[in-house]
Design a protein around this motif. Sequence first.
Motif, PDB file in Angstrom:
ATOM      1  N   PRO A 262       5.819 -15.163 -10.614  1.00  0.00           N
ATOM      2  CA  PRO A 262       4.697 -14.384  -9.663  1.00  0.00           C
ATOM      3  C   PRO A 262       3.658 -14.958  -9.531  1.00  0.00           C
ATOM      4  CG  PRO A 262       5.544 -12.892 -11.560  1.00  0.00           C
ATOM      5  CD  PRO A 262       6.416 -14.156 -11.810  1.00  0.00           C
ATOM      6  N   LEU A 263       3.255 -15.022  -8.419  1.00  0.00           N
ATOM      7  CA  LEU A 263       1.931 -15.647  -7.783  1.00  0.00           C
ATOM      8  C   LEU A 263       0.863 -15.176  -8.903  1.00  0.00           C
ATOM      9  CD1 LEU A 263       1.013 -17.372  -5.437  1.00  0.00           C
ATOM     10  CD2 LEU A 263       0.175 -15.417  -4.520  1.00  0.00           C
ATOM     11  N   PRO A 264       0.059 -16.250  -9.282  1.00  0.00           N
ATOM     12  CA  PRO A 264      -0.959 -15.976 -10.174  1.00  0.00           C
ATOM     13  C   PRO A 264      -2.121 -15.119  -9.540  1.00  0.00           C
ATOM     14  CG  PRO A 264      -0.701 -18.392 -10.274  1.00  0.00           C
ATOM     15  CD  PRO A 264       0.329 -17.805  -8.931  1.00  0.00           C
ATOM     16  N   ASN A 265      -2.628 -14.074 -10.249  1.00  0.00           N
ATOM     17  CA  ASN A 265      -3.564 -13.398  -9.409  1.00  0.00           C
ATOM     18  C   ASN A 265      -4.796 -13.914  -8.903  1.00  0.00           C
ATOM     19  OD1 ASN A 265      -2.099 -11.197 -10.835  1.00  0.00           O
ATOM     20  ND2 ASN A 265      -3.610 -10.542 -12.100  1.00  0.00           N
ATOM     21  N   ASP A 266      -5.196 -15.009  -9.318  1.00  0.00           N
ATOM     22  CA  ASP A 266      -6.486 -15.705  -8.710  1.00  0.00           C
ATOM     23  C   ASP A 266      -6.109 -16.259  -7.188  1.00  0.00           C
ATOM     24  OD1 ASP A 266      -4.709 -17.836  -9.812  1.00  0.00           O
ATOM     25  OD2 ASP A 266      -6.516 -18.858 -10.769  1.00  0.00           O
ATOM     26  N   ALA A 267      -4.638 -16.284  -6.997  1.00  0.00           N
ATOM     27  CA  ALA A 267      -4.382 -16.833  -5.628  1.00  0.00           C
ATOM     28  C   ALA A 267      -4.557 -15.522  -4.658  1.00  0.00           C
ATOM     29  CB  ALA A 267      -2.863 -17.293  -5.534  1.00  0.00           C
ATOM     30  N   TYR A 268      -4.959 -14.548  -5.030  1.00  0.00           N
ATOM     31  CA  TYR A 268      -5.079 -13.308  -3.799  1.00  0.00           C
ATOM     32  C   TYR A 268      -6.223 -12.545  -4.336  1.00  0.00           C
ATOM     33  CZ  TYR A 268      -2.127 -10.729  -7.193  1.00  0.00           C
ATOM     34  OH  TYR A 268      -1.397 -10.030  -8.337  1.00  0.00           O
ATOM     35  N   GLU A 269      -6.757 -12.723  -5.499  1.00  0.00           N
ATOM     36  CA  GLU A 269      -7.631 -11.839  -5.813  1.00  0.00           C
ATOM     37  C   GLU A 269      -9.101 -11.733  -5.043  1.00  0.00           C
ATOM     38  OE1 GLU A 269      -9.517  -8.449  -7.652  1.00  0.00           O
ATOM     39  OE2 GLU A 269      -7.600  -9.357  -8.259  1.00  0.00           O
ATOM     40  N   GLN A 270      -9.353 -12.998  -4.618  1.00  0.00           N
ATOM     41  CA  GLN A 270     -10.595 -12.907  -3.624  1.00  0.00           C
ATOM     42  C   GLN A 270     -10.192 -12.324  -2.302  1.00  0.00           C
ATOM     43  OE1 GLN A 270     -12.297 -16.906  -3.028  1.00  0.00           O
ATOM     44  NE2 GLN A 270     -14.275 -15.779  -2.803  1.00  0.00           N
ATOM     45  N   ALA A 271      -9.131 -12.579  -1.814  1.00  0.00           N
ATOM     46  CA  ALA A 271      -8.532 -11.897  -0.668  1.00  0.00           C
ATOM     47  C   ALA A 271      -8.748 -10.423  -0.737  1.00  0.00           C
ATOM     48  CB  ALA A 271      -7.248 -12.417  -0.267  1.00  0.00           C
ATOM     49  N   LEU A 272      -8.348  -9.924  -1.827  1.00  0.00           N
ATOM     50  CA  LEU A 272      -8.374  -8.365  -2.147  1.00  0.00           C
ATOM     51  C   LEU A 272      -9.817  -7.858  -2.117  1.00  0.00           C
ATOM     52  CD1 LEU A 272      -5.685  -7.893  -4.760  1.00  0.00           C
ATOM     53  CD2 LEU A 272      -5.494  -7.364  -2.471  1.00  0.00           C
ATOM     54  N   GLN A 273     -10.748  -8.679  -2.747  1.00  0.00           N
ATOM     55  CA  GLN A 273     -12.045  -8.096  -2.859  1.00  0.00           C
ATOM     56  C   GLN A 273     -12.571  -8.361  -1.435  1.00  0.00           C
ATOM     57  OE1 GLN A 273     -13.994 -10.850  -5.871  1.00  0.00           O
ATOM     58  NE2 GLN A 273     -12.550  -9.697  -7.550  1.00  0.00           N
ATOM     59  N   LEU A 274     -12.302  -9.252  -0.485  1.00  0.00           N
ATOM     60  CA  LEU A 274     -12.795  -9.539   0.754  1.00  0.00           C
ATOM     61  C   LEU A 274     -12.584  -8.613   1.800  1.00  0.00           C
ATOM     62  CD1 LEU A 274     -12.950 -13.472   0.881  1.00  0.00           C
ATOM     63  CD2 LEU A 274     -14.933 -11.924   1.116  1.00  0.00           C
ATOM     64  N   ASP A 275     -11.335  -7.681   1.349  1.00  0.00           N
ATOM     65  CA  ASP A 275     -11.117  -6.681   2.419  1.00  0.00           C
ATOM     66  C   ASP A 275     -12.026  -5.388   2.395  1.00  0.00           C
ATOM     67  OD1 ASP A 275      -9.434  -5.221   4.142  1.00  0.00           O
ATOM     68  OD2 ASP A 275      -8.063  -4.595   2.227  1.00  0.00           O
ATOM     69  N   GLN A 276     -13.188  -5.782   2.909  1.00  0.00           N
ATOM     70  CA  GLN A 276     -14.151  -4.773   3.104  1.00  0.00           C
ATOM     71  C   GLN A 276     -14.102  -3.709   3.562  1.00  0.00           C
ATOM     72  OE1 GLN A 276     -17.336  -7.584   4.152  1.00  0.00           O
ATOM     73  NE2 GLN A 276     -18.075  -7.855   2.071  1.00  0.00           N
ATOM     74  N   PHE A 277     -13.128  -3.760   4.839  1.00  0.00           N
ATOM     75  CA  PHE A 277     -12.765  -2.692   5.578  1.00  0.00           C
ATOM     76  C   PHE A 277     -11.569  -1.883   5.217  1.00  0.00           C
ATOM     77  CE2 PHE A 277     -14.870  -5.897   8.174  1.00  0.00           C
ATOM     78  CZ  PHE A 277     -16.418  -4.972   8.524  1.00  0.00           C
ATOM     79  N   LYS A 278     -11.132  -2.158   4.168  1.00  0.00           N
ATOM     80  CA  LYS A 278      -9.872  -1.637   3.558  1.00  0.00           C
ATOM     81  C   LYS A 278      -8.711  -1.450   4.573  1.00  0.00           C
ATOM     82  CE  LYS A 278     -11.983  -1.101  -0.306  1.00  0.00           C
ATOM     83  NZ  LYS A 278     -12.070  -2.246  -0.957  1.00  0.00           N
ATOM     84  N   VAL A 279      -8.657  -2.834   5.204  1.00  0.00           N
ATOM     85  CA  VAL A 279      -7.444  -2.796   6.068  1.00  0.00           C
ATOM     86  C   VAL A 279      -6.261  -2.480   5.564  1.00  0.00           C
ATOM     87  CG1 VAL A 279      -6.001  -4.424   7.674  1.00  0.00           C
ATOM     88  CG2 VAL A 279      -8.723  -4.561   7.534  1.00  0.00           C
ATOM     89  N   TRP A 280      -5.895  -2.965   4.274  1.00  0.00           N
ATOM     90  CA  TRP A 280      -4.492  -2.631   3.438  1.00  0.00           C
ATOM     91  C   TRP A 280      -4.976  -2.357   1.971  1.00  0.00           C
ATOM     92  CZ3 TRP A 280      -0.803  -6.982   1.837  1.00  0.00           C
ATOM     93  CH2 TRP A 280       0.477  -6.549   1.386  1.00  0.00           C
ATOM     94  N   PRO A 281      -5.200  -0.998   2.059  1.00  0.00           N
ATOM     95  CA  PRO A 281      -5.480  -0.241   0.747  1.00  0.00           C
ATOM     96  C   PRO A 281      -4.811  -0.397  -0.441  1.00  0.00           C
ATOM     97  CG  PRO A 281      -5.826   1.497   2.290  1.00  0.00           C
ATOM     98  CD  PRO A 281      -5.266   0.240   2.883  1.00  0.00           C
ATOM     99  N   GLU A 282      -3.384  -0.558  -0.309  1.00  0.00           N
ATOM    100  CA  GLU A 282      -2.175  -0.592  -1.378  1.00  0.00           C
ATOM    101  C   GLU A 282      -2.093  -2.055  -1.877  1.00  0.00           C
ATOM    102  OE1 GLU A 282      -1.486   0.674   2.092  1.00  0.00           O
ATOM    103  OE2 GLU A 282      -2.092   2.596   1.713  1.00  0.00           O
TER     104      GLU A 282
END
Length: 167
Positions: free
Chosen positions: A1-21
């Motif tokens: 699996p891809l390490p969490n730190d490879a996408y965690e910042q992307a999840l945090q930057l989704d300020q408009f909740k484009v993809w909530p799931e």
Amino acid sequence: PLPNDAYEQALQLDQFKVWPEARQVMAAHRAHVIVAFLGDPKDAEGNLNAAGKVTLVAGALADLLPAVAVISTEGRTIVQPRRFATLASQLAKMTVPLEFWTSTAFFRGHPTTDGRDTVGAMTLGLRPFIGRELEFVPAPVPLRDLAQRVFAGAQYLILNGPVIKDG
């Protein structure tokens, strides 16, 4: 699996909740494929060309494989595969897939002396194209207006290179 730190910042930057799931989808993934440009583009045009090629290959792989997400570590973005196909197809129209290549962090500034709220922004993902990120200092403007300025400026600079100079 891809390490969490490879996408965690992307999840945090989704300020408009484009993809909530997205967080739940990524928690269940089991493998990843890395698509990267091998080489060192020497100028803005080379970087634009390289980013386009990587985007097209990633789009093809996301279509062929059972992909759960497409992630840009440079732009700190995470996109659903079906949305990514739409973004990648923008290249044929000479439109930048800004939503994949870059992200923008919006932030509140100090209120003005007359009490109006201020908002600022900072880009992520422009460095390969223009050698720097952009920061918009907090100003008393509506978020929608600031977002339009940031997105239009980023698209212009990606297509035209670092034409805006300091000062």
